[in-house]
Design an enzyme around this catalytic site. Structure first.
Site, PDB file in Angstrom:
ATOM      1  NE  ARG A   1      -4.007  -0.064   1.672  1.00  0.00           N
ATOM      2  CZ  ARG A   1      -4.997   0.478   2.381  1.00  0.00           C
ATOM      3  NH1 ARG A   1      -5.111   0.177   3.665  1.00  0.00           N
ATOM      4  NH2 ARG A   1      -5.857   1.319   1.829  1.00  0.00           N
TER       5      ARG A   1
ATOM      6  CG  ASP B   1      -4.067   6.845   5.619  1.00  0.00           C
ATOM      7  OD1 ASP B   1      -5.178   7.376   5.781  1.00  0.00           O
ATOM      8  OD2 ASP B   1      -3.841   5.634   5.794  1.00  0.00           O
TER       9      ASP B   1
HETATM   10  O1  MRU Z   1      -7.811   2.222   3.646  1.00  0.00           O
HETATM   11  P1  MRU Z   1      -7.639   2.256   5.137  1.00  0.00           P
HETATM   12  O2  MRU Z   1      -8.759   1.627   5.880  1.00  0.00           O
HETATM   13  O3  MRU Z   1      -6.281   1.736   5.567  1.00  0.00           O
HETATM   14  O4  MRU Z   1      -7.651   3.802   5.473  1.00  0.00           O
HETATM   15  C1  MRU Z   1      -7.548   4.197   6.804  1.00  0.00           C
HETATM   16  C2  MRU Z   1      -7.642   5.646   7.007  1.00  0.00           C
HETATM   17  O5  MRU Z   1      -7.710   6.429   6.090  1.00  0.00           O
HETATM   18  C3  MRU Z   1      -7.540   6.105   8.432  1.00  0.00           C
HETATM   19  O6  MRU Z   1      -8.335   7.223   8.633  1.00  0.00           O
HETATM   20  C4  MRU Z   1      -6.085   6.464   8.706  1.00  0.00           C
HETATM   21  O7  MRU Z   1      -5.247   5.398   8.358  1.00  0.00           O
HETATM   22  C5  MRU Z   1      -5.864   6.825  10.118  1.00  0.00           C
HETATM   23  S1  MRU Z   1      -5.906   5.409  11.135  1.00  0.00           S
HETATM   24  C6  MRU Z   1      -5.505   5.774  12.710  1.00  0.00           C
END
Ligand code: MRU
Length: 353
Positions: free
Chosen positions: A98, A244
Site C-alpha cells: 500500500r 495516513d
Molecule cells: O484504507 P484504510 O482503511 O487503511 O484507510 C484508513 C484511514 O484512512 C484512516 O483514517 C487512517 O489510516 C488513520 S488510522 C488511525
C-alpha cells in the site's frame, strides 16, 4: 494461516505477537464475525495488508514491522549479510502493498535499522522481535498521550463527527481519532459520535460503528451523503479524523471523502481536527510526490458480495484524498496540538521530540 472465531464481546486486540506468531483481527469479516488470524509467513502479512485484513496507517506500520520479525524467523541465513539480504527482500514485498500511509515505510525502516546495527544473526533476530514488540507497545502509549492532548479541545455534550476508522482497529489498540474520543469520554465529558459509513468498503459502518458500540460509546451512523445535512442542521459540534500521511506544510492525506468533510465543516464554521502520531508525518515529500492508492473497481461496483453497478462500467476508485491546511483547525499528536501556521508548529513538535 489459522483462523480462530471468538465471541463479538471479547476485548479488541487488533495486532498481537504470540509464541513467535502474528495474530490479527480479520477486519474484512467485521462486524458480522470477530475472527483472529495467525500468521507465520511475511508473505501472508503482505497479502493481509493488501486485502485490508489489517488496515489503518499505524496498524499497517506495526504489522509491517512484525512481518519483518516473521522474515527473520523464516530466514536460513548464517551471516549478518545474508540475513540483511533476506530482510531487504521481505521489506520490498511488504512495502509495495500500500503506497499512501507513511507509517508502513516508517515501521519497516525502523526494523531495518535494528538489523543493520546488530552484530550476529542470533542477536539480530532477538533484537528485531524485541523492537517490533516495543513498537506495538509504544503505539498504545502514544495513542493514549494523543487522546489526552486532544480531549482538551472537546466540551461536555459535544457531538463529534468522524470519517473512516481511526480507532483501536486502525492501530494496535485505543486509536488516534477515536483515542481522542475515548480520552474525552474518560475525562468525564458526555459526548456523542456521528460516524460516516465511508464508502466504498465501509470502514465507518463496519468498523467505527462496531468498535464504539462494543465499548458503549453513543454512536449514530450516517451515509456519507448526509455530512452536509448533519452540519447544516447543527447536529455536529466538532470533527476529528485520522491521517495516513501529513506533510510538513500541514497537508493531510486521509481516507477518500475527508476533503469533502473538511470543506463542508469550513462552510459551517465547525472545527475540523486531525489526530495522528509523529510516525504519520512525512517531512520530506511535497503534495505532488504522494502516491494516492487506486483500488479495484469492484469495491465501487458492489457492496459486499452484491453487485450494484452494470457490468463493464468504468470506475475511478482513489483510496485517499488530500485536505489542505487552511481547512484544518488543529493537528493533535502525542507531543501536543499543532495549530496554524503549520510549517512552524509542526517543526516545533519535531524539535521537542
Ligand atoms: O484504507 P484504510 O482503511 O487503511 O484507510 C484508513 C484511514 O484512512 C484512516 O483514517 C487512517 O489510516 C488513520 S488510522 C488511525
Amino acid at each position: 494461516m489459522v483462523e480462530e472465531k471468538t465471541s463479538l464481546h471479547s476485548s479488541l486486540k487488533t495486532i498481537e505477537w504470540k509464541n513467535n506468531k502474528l495474530v490479527m483481527i480479520d477486519q474484512t469479516k467485521l462486524p458480522n464475525e470477530l475472527v483472529f488470524v495467525e500468521f507465520t509467513d511475511y508473505n501472508q502479512v503482505a497479502n493481509a495488508i493488501r486485502n485490508l485484513v489489517v488496515r489503518g496507517a499505524p496498524a499497517i506500520g506495526v504489522s509491517g514491522a512484525f512481518g519483518l520479525a516473521l522474515a527473520v524467523l523464516q530466514s536460513k541465513a548464517t551471516t549478518q549479510e545474508e540475513l540483511i539480504q533476506d530482510l531487504e527482500k521481505a521489506k520490498k514485498i511488504l512495502f509495495e502493498t500500500r503506497p499512501t500511509a507513511v507509517n508502513l515505510k516508517w515501521g519497516l525502516e525502523k526494523i531495518m535499522k535494528v538489523a543493520k546495527e546488530g552484530n550476529d544473526v542470533i542477536q539480530i533476530k532477538e533484537s528485531i522481535i524485541h523492537a517490533a514488540k516495543k513498537m506495538a507497545e509504544d503505539d498504545v502509549q502514544i495513542n493514549m498521550a494523543m487522546g489526552k492532548n486532544g480531549s482538551e479541545l472537546f466540551n461536555d455534550n459535544d457531538t463529534i463527527l468522524t470519517h473512516c476508522n481511526a480507532g483501536a482497529l486502525a492501530t494496535v489498540a485505543y486509536g488516534t481519532a477515536l483515542g481522542v474520543v475515548r480520552a474525552t469520554k474518560d475525562s468525564g465529558k458526555n459526548i456523542k459520535v456521528i460516524a460516516t459509513e465511508t464508502r466504498p468498503v465501509q470502514q465507518g459502518s463496519r468498523l467505527t460503528a462496531f468498535e464504539l458500540k462494543h465499548d458503549g460509546i453513543d454512536v449514530s451512523l450516517i451515509p456519507d451523503t448526509a455530512v452536509g445535512y448533519t452540519m447544516a442542521k447543527g447536529l455536529v459540534d466538532k470533527i476529528v479524523v485520522g491521517a495516513d500521511r501529513i506533510l510538513k506544510t500541514g497537508h493531510v492525506f486521509n481516507k477518500i471523502g475527508t476533503y469533502q468533510v473538511a470543506l463542508i465543516a469550513k462552510q459551517h464554521n465547525i472545527p475540523f481536527y486531525v489526530a495522528a502520531p509523529l510516525s504519520t508525518f512525512d517531512m520530506e515529500s511535497n503534495p505532488e510526490d504522494v502516491v494516492i492508492e487506486q483500488r479495484n473497481g469492484s469495491e465501487v461496483t458492489g457492496i459486499g458480495d452484491k453487485k450494484t453497478a452494470p457490468d463493464g462500467i468504468n470506475v475511478i476508485n482513489p483510496a485517499f484524498d488530500m485536505t489542505t491546511p487552511e481547512l484544518i483547525s488543529g493537528i493533535i499528536t502525542e507531543k501536543g496540538v499543532a495549530k496554524p501556521p503549520y510549517e512552524e508548529s509542526i517543526k516545533k513538535l519535531f524539535e521537542a521530540n
